[in-house]
Structure formats: structure tokens, C-alpha cells
Design an enzyme around this catalytic site. Sequence first.
Site, PDB file in Angstrom:
ATOM      1  N   GLU A 115      38.337   9.828  34.426  1.00  0.00           N
ATOM      2  CA  GLU A 115      37.457   9.159  35.376  1.00  0.00           C
ATOM      3  C   GLU A 115      36.404  10.106  35.929  1.00  0.00           C
ATOM      4  O   GLU A 115      36.650  11.306  36.094  1.00  0.00           O
ATOM      5  CB  GLU A 115      38.245   8.511  36.516  1.00  0.00           C
ATOM      6  CG  GLU A 115      38.941   9.466  37.454  1.00  0.00           C
ATOM      7  CD  GLU A 115      39.614   8.736  38.626  1.00  0.00           C
ATOM      8  OE1 GLU A 115      39.842   7.513  38.541  1.00  0.00           O
ATOM      9  OE2 GLU A 115      39.902   9.407  39.629  1.00  0.00           O
ATOM     10  N   TYR A 136      31.168   4.676  39.983  1.00  0.00           N
ATOM     11  CA  TYR A 136      32.481   5.050  39.434  1.00  0.00           C
ATOM     12  C   TYR A 136      32.562   4.591  37.982  1.00  0.00           C
ATOM     13  O   TYR A 136      32.115   3.487  37.636  1.00  0.00           O
ATOM     14  CB  TYR A 136      33.614   4.391  40.231  1.00  0.00           C
ATOM     15  CG  TYR A 136      34.974   4.561  39.580  1.00  0.00           C
ATOM     16  CD1 TYR A 136      35.772   5.648  39.885  1.00  0.00           C
ATOM     17  CD2 TYR A 136      35.437   3.640  38.644  1.00  0.00           C
ATOM     18  CE1 TYR A 136      37.014   5.822  39.272  1.00  0.00           C
ATOM     19  CE2 TYR A 136      36.675   3.805  38.030  1.00  0.00           C
ATOM     20  CZ  TYR A 136      37.454   4.896  38.349  1.00  0.00           C
ATOM     21  OH  TYR A 136      38.672   5.075  37.739  1.00  0.00           O
TER      22      TYR A 136
END
Length: 389
Positions: free
Chosen positions: A197, A109
Site C-alpha cells: 500500500e 490511497y
Amino acid sequence: MKIHEYQAKELLARYGIPVQRGAVAFKPREVRRLAEKMALKEIVLKAQVHAGGRGKAGGIKLLHSPAEAEYAAAKMFGMRLVTPQTGAEGKIVRRILVTEAAEISRELYAGIVLDRARRQLVFMVSQAGGVEIEKVAEESPEKIIKEYVDRAAGLQPFQARRMAFALGLTGPLFREGVRLLLALYEACIQCDASLLEINPLVVTPDQKLLALDVKLNIDDNALFRHPDIQEMRDTGEEDPLEVEASSSNLNYIKLDGNVGCMVNGAGLAMATMDIIKLAGAEPANFLDVGGGASAETVENGFRIILSDRNVRAVLINIFGGIVRCDRVARGVIEASKKIGVTIPVVVRLAGTNAEEAALLLQQSGMNFGVARDLAQAAELVAAALNKPN
């Protein structure tokens, strides 16, 4: 402003961030044509809606031929996708991203968000990719590594290296990770993103990094600098009342209550909603009509508020600083007569010519509830809601 995944990937590709081959389709036949054109052996269909959690809701499918993809797309188009982020009403699928499947060794991530408390961008990375980062933060916060970025200096190479180490990257993959993180920050700044993101950021078996899924939100106040991004807006993904409000230069957010709020100023609007709840009622919206509450803006505000069938009363709370209260009162009276408002309306006006405004409302013959202060206004609204029909 939110944009779709495929649009976010197009933007990131401009900064050298690796993404899958893919294209968006609006009809089942287009899905088959795109799959054949890209000569895909394994095809991934991804419903394009402004919400996460699509996979568990049936919004992501893996197919093995263009014919299979077309058949699956026919079922996916028009479906109501319900995820934890859409609410019970869900979102209608109108676009599908047709992309190649990717082999995955690891899921990571990487994301950037504005920390409003510290007034800084914070870069977050984690080896726990592929799941909701909010869940990781709640259950295993130690798995999230944060780097706060000085806006004047920008993301420094040593910070990118530190995050690449935290992601467990080594050798050539480490250098690629540092380059990607620096590019991601550059994309965030250049696009005026409030959230950016990659989840998951995957490591492939041949030791490459790939942005498998991307989320990108743009600061609304900076959109004037990005006409190309403005064109990416999909109003079909937004609340129709919020779209109508923005076209009238009103700031409107729909809520779940039954008291419509019309206020000038965001801070005053928040205080108004708080005191409505304190009085035992629930606000149905956030509506900021701006500094100049003219008859036209009041009328537009009324139309938007009354389009919500849950609204059973309206509270108007205007501070007459830029505009005189008596002008606002005349606007409220005129708009109420023009629209034919039938539900209780409580008005609190403070500022220049407030007493004259109260007299105009009381003598209008329209049975307004006129309050001297905000606390009384909330009490009048609560009483109106409790009054038997």
C-alpha cells in the site's frame, strides 16, 4: 515478512513508481552527513519500525537544517516508539530514513491485499488518503473503491483507468495515475507481496504523483524466490522467541495467555487454542512443530514455550500420523528431563501406538497429565492452573 519503508521504496522505484530522495541512517552523525550530501533545505526524519501511526507518536520530524536534523536524530535513536500497532511495549528506533520534504496538494490511497475469502487480490483506492484505511473502511466505506483482479488475466488497463477516475485524476495526471497503478500491481506480483500500500499517494502542486509512505509485506512461503528481499529482514523488529523458533523450523506466534501449546499441524493448533479458551484458560502461543515431532523438535519447542514467563502450564497435542506416538512420548520424556520442566504438562497423543505412548508417559515418573482426548486435556490444564501453589 515485513520490511521497512525505505526498503519498500527501493523496490517500488525499480518499477518506475516515483518516491522521494532519501537514505537510511543508523547514527545521528550519519543523518547530518546524508542531509548535507543531498543538499536538503527541509529535512524529514522518519523512524523505521514495523508499525504505522509513527507521526502521532513522535516518529516523524520536519527539520530545517542538517544540524537540527542531527540533534533531533540523537533524541529519536533509541527511543521506544509506542503506536496503536506496536502495543504498550512499543518498538525501539534503530534506523531513521532521511528524506526530502514534499509539497502536497492532495493525499490519496492505493493498496493491494489478498482477499482470502475470494482467493483473489483486491486493489483498493480512495481519495481519503493520509489516514488509516481501516478507519476509513469503518467510518466511510463508500470512500473506498475496490477492483478484484483475476490472477490469470492480471490487472487490466480498463480497471486501472476506472480507479484513476475514482481518484479524481484528470488530464496528464490521469495517464500518470493509470501507469502508476499498473506498475504497482506488477511490483506486487513480482515481489510476491501479501500486502502493498501507498498511503499517502500524494499529488504535488506541479501535478505529479509521489509515493510518500509505503508498506510492503512479503509472503513468507515465497521468500525462497527472493534472496535479495530475504536480506532485508530485520530480526530486531521481530519477537525474539519467534526468531528463535524460525531458526529451528518451528512456527511460533506469541500470545497473551498462560497455557503454552505444542501441536503438530496448523489446523490442530487452532482447534487446541479454541478448546483451551472454552475450558476457561488462555493460550500463550501458537506453536506448530510440524509433521515429524521428534525429540529434538519437542525439546526446542519446550525451550521456546518456557522462555515466556507468563506460561504456567503446557498442553502437548500431537496426532501421530507421520510419526508414531510412542516416539513422540519418548521425545517428551527426554526433553522434559533434559530441560528440567517444573510446571504442569498435559499430553494428549492420538494415532499410531497411542496406547503404548500413554503407558510410557504414565510410567515415566514425571507426573504428566495424560489425556485420552482434547476436551479432557483442556480440562486438565484448566484444573492445573486453578490448583493452589
